[in-house]
Design a protein around this motif. Structure first.
Motif, mmCIF file in Angstrom:
data_model
loop_
_atom_site.group_PDB
_atom_site.id
_atom_site.type_symbol
_atom_site.label_atom_id
_atom_site.label_comp_id
_atom_site.label_asym_id
_atom_site.label_seq_id
_atom_site.Cartn_x
_atom_site.Cartn_y
_atom_site.Cartn_z
ATOM 1 N N LEU A 86 0.966 3.923 -4.316
ATOM 2 C CA LEU A 86 -0.085 4.022 -4.606
ATOM 3 C C LEU A 86 -0.950 3.449 -5.911
ATOM 4 C CD1 LEU A 86 -0.428 7.460 -3.595
ATOM 5 C CD2 LEU A 86 -1.236 5.695 -2.102
ATOM 6 N N ASP A 87 0.513 3.828 -6.730
ATOM 7 C CA ASP A 87 -0.399 2.805 -8.214
ATOM 8 C C ASP A 87 -0.438 1.765 -8.403
ATOM 9 O OD1 ASP A 87 0.020 5.733 -9.329
ATOM 10 O OD2 ASP A 87 2.488 4.445 -10.391
ATOM 11 N N ILE A 106 -7.471 -1.723 -7.632
ATOM 12 C CA ILE A 106 -8.914 -1.739 -7.533
ATOM 13 C C ILE A 106 -9.991 -2.528 -8.193
ATOM 14 C CG2 ILE A 106 -11.262 -0.021 -7.109
ATOM 15 C CD1 ILE A 106 -8.487 1.834 -5.842
ATOM 16 N N GLY A 157 -3.319 9.925 0.915
ATOM 17 C CA GLY A 157 -2.850 9.558 -0.592
ATOM 18 C C GLY A 157 -3.934 7.983 -1.345
ATOM 19 N N VAL A 158 -4.070 6.935 -0.443
ATOM 20 C CA VAL A 158 -4.907 5.764 -0.587
ATOM 21 C C VAL A 158 -6.070 6.360 -0.845
ATOM 22 C CG1 VAL A 158 -5.449 3.861 1.156
ATOM 23 C CG2 VAL A 158 -3.413 4.823 0.499
ATOM 24 N N LYS A 159 -6.644 7.143 0.442
ATOM 25 C CA LYS A 159 -7.962 7.353 0.632
ATOM 26 C C LYS A 159 -8.712 8.222 -0.985
ATOM 27 C CE LYS A 159 -12.198 8.007 1.518
ATOM 28 N NZ LYS A 159 -12.779 6.688 1.487
ATOM 29 N N ARG A 160 -7.748 8.787 -1.482
ATOM 30 C CA ARG A 160 -7.462 9.779 -3.387
ATOM 31 C C ARG A 160 -7.792 9.036 -4.176
ATOM 32 N NH1 ARG A 160 -3.188 12.797 -1.313
ATOM 33 N NH2 ARG A 160 -1.857 11.948 -2.996
ATOM 34 N N VAL A 161 -7.067 7.858 -3.492
ATOM 35 C CA VAL A 161 -6.888 6.274 -4.584
ATOM 36 C C VAL A 161 -7.948 5.128 -4.667
ATOM 37 C CG1 VAL A 161 -5.840 4.348 -5.241
ATOM 38 C CG2 VAL A 161 -4.727 6.461 -5.190
ATOM 39 N N ALA A 162 -9.166 5.482 -3.365
ATOM 40 C CA ALA A 162 -10.178 4.183 -3.262
ATOM 41 C C ALA A 162 -11.277 5.303 -3.962
ATOM 42 C CB ALA A 162 -9.769 4.353 -1.300
ATOM 43 N N THR A 216 0.870 -1.510 -0.288
ATOM 44 C CA THR A 216 0.450 -0.013 -0.279
ATOM 45 C C THR A 216 1.115 1.726 0.143
ATOM 46 O OG1 THR A 216 -0.111 -0.192 2.620
ATOM 47 C CG2 THR A 216 -2.092 -1.279 0.777
ATOM 48 N N VAL A 268 -1.995 0.249 -5.769
ATOM 49 C CA VAL A 268 -3.411 0.204 -5.166
ATOM 50 C C VAL A 268 -4.319 0.588 -5.842
ATOM 51 C CG1 VAL A 268 -4.360 1.492 -2.955
ATOM 52 C CG2 VAL A 268 -2.422 0.603 -2.638
ATOM 53 N N ALA A 269 -4.136 1.042 -6.408
ATOM 54 C CA ALA A 269 -4.777 2.210 -7.992
ATOM 55 C C ALA A 269 -5.605 0.821 -9.197
ATOM 56 C CB ALA A 269 -4.373 3.017 -8.491
#
Length: 404
Positions: free
Chosen positions: A141-142, A148, A172-177, A138, A144-145
């Protein structure tokens, strides 16, 4: 007696006063221990109103208890959440979150390095209920994206991770999620005043209260903090029914007491860990030191912003593969056995410094293949800096390294 106004109050003020006004019955300053399994009603009508929720009050201590409620209100204030539910252990809290908010057909992204027992629940238990799991770094971030899916409902991770000390950018994780995927953060290793995940955008925070929050090595407990709606579900389904893992009144009392010194204790833990980490970087047989507060750490800048510049009280280090003919595993055993001040134990956040070997202890129930995926080598050692004088901790390490 006037109620304390904590609006705009600082961290230590909230940690001391939130959730605990002087007792209305007798004026006791400390929160009373309501050591009872059940509660009496004034009438049948009174009981009916409390059972259906139209009247505030307590019915049965599995569902709610005044001592535990004081702890929950204090933790909600400390983490900046709308509400909190306390559980009988960190795993009781974590399992209650997962089994309440996830259902068959859902997909969860999990950090690729989590506590061994958490790993068992997520990777082995959830799939039995038809829940898909994808492990991801995690901190990337890429990645994680890319993980999804249309049915992704949750991203779950620790930061810093146990025991590799990777730091994930929570915002950053929340922005991606996005808004429709819950971000759940295990904040055990970096409790307030170090890190406040909800302020960074996370939806839910979990803790093993056993560690820093209680801080005295005499309680097993967990908490979940989040929105009022999420906590109501987790309390009513996960904690009180599915797991039944409630926090006992006496344990809640001890944790409330511990929380009042949390800020001072955590700052000392972090300062000692940084001093030990800097010392370990100078030891020839130490292959690498994993501590995000070090200037050499790739997470050093994120520590400044997300972790209030404090780092954490935990560090890990890896011994060289050949230390005077010893493997990293054998050298690690010899080093731990030679320490006189630090205790060999698997917990953390105690007043005493604790040290352990993940491959044979906390992650022993994780397969060698998965441990290898996580990056947990046989020579990796985890150290929890206590509240002793840093000079004494380092002197103990020096005499232990001299035995290798």
């Amino acid at each position: 007696m006037n109620e304390t106004n904590l609006e705009g109050a600082g961290f230590m003020t909230r940690a001391i006063h939130a959730g605990q006004e002087p007792d209305q019955a007798f004026g006791a300053l400390a929160v009373p221990i309501y050591q009872t399994s059940t509660f009496c009603f004034d009438s049948v009508e009174d009981g009916m109103a409390k059972f259906d929720g139209t009247k505030d009050g307590y019915v049965y201590s599995r569902g709610g208890n005044p001592t535990r409620r004081a702890l929950e209100l204090k933790m909600a204030a400390i983490e900046g959440g709308e509400d909190c539910v306390a559980a009988g252990s960190g795993m009781g809290a974590i399992s209650s979150v997962l089994l309440t908010l996830l259902a068959a057909g859902d997909h969860v992204i999990v950090g690729d390095c989590v506590y061994g027992c958490t790993n068992v629940v997520i990777r082995d238990v959830l799939p039995k209920f038809g829940i898909e799991v994808t492990p991801v770094d995690t901190a990337d971030l890429d990645a994680v994206a890319a993980a999804i899916r249309p049915n992704t409902k949750m991203v779950y991770f620790e930061t810093p991770t146990n025991p590799l000390m990777k730091v994930t950018d929570i915002a950053g994780v929340k922005r991606v999620a996005g808004e429709n995927i819950r971000v759940v953060v295990d904040n055990t290793f970096a409790p307030p005043p170090v890190q406040r995940p909800l302020a960074c955008g996370a939806d839910i925070v979990v803790h093993s209260v056993t560690k820093y929050l209680n801080g005295h090595g005499d309680v097993i407990a967990g908490v979940v903090v989040g929105t009022a709606d999420d906590i109501a579900q987790i309390r009513n389904i996960g904690v009180t029914k599915v797991s039944g893992a409630i926090c006992a009144p006496f344990d809640a009392f001890l944790i409330i007491r511990g929380l009042q010194t949390l800020g001072m204790r955590v700052e000392r833990h972090c300062a000692n860990a940084l001093a030990v980490a800097r010392y370990l970087e100078s030891v020839p047989c130490v292959k690498r030191v994993l501590y995000p507060g070090l200037e050499s750490s790739p997470y050093h800048e994120l520590v400044k912003t997300q972790m209030n510049g404090l780092g954490t009280g935990i560090l890990s280090f890896e011994l060289a593969d050949n230390v005077n003919g010893l493997s990293g595993f054998e050298a690690g055993k010899k080093l731990l056995n030679a320490l006189r001040l630090s205790h060999i134990a698997v917990s953390l956040g105690d007043p005493a410094s604790l040290i352990q070997h993940p491959a044979s202890m906390t992650h022993h129930n994780v397969s060698p293949e998965v441990r290898a995926e996580m990056g947990i080598t046989d020579g990796l050692i985890r150290f929890s800096a206590g509240l002793e004088d840093a000079e004494d901790i380092i002197a103990d390490f020096k005499q232990a390294f001299a035995t290798l």
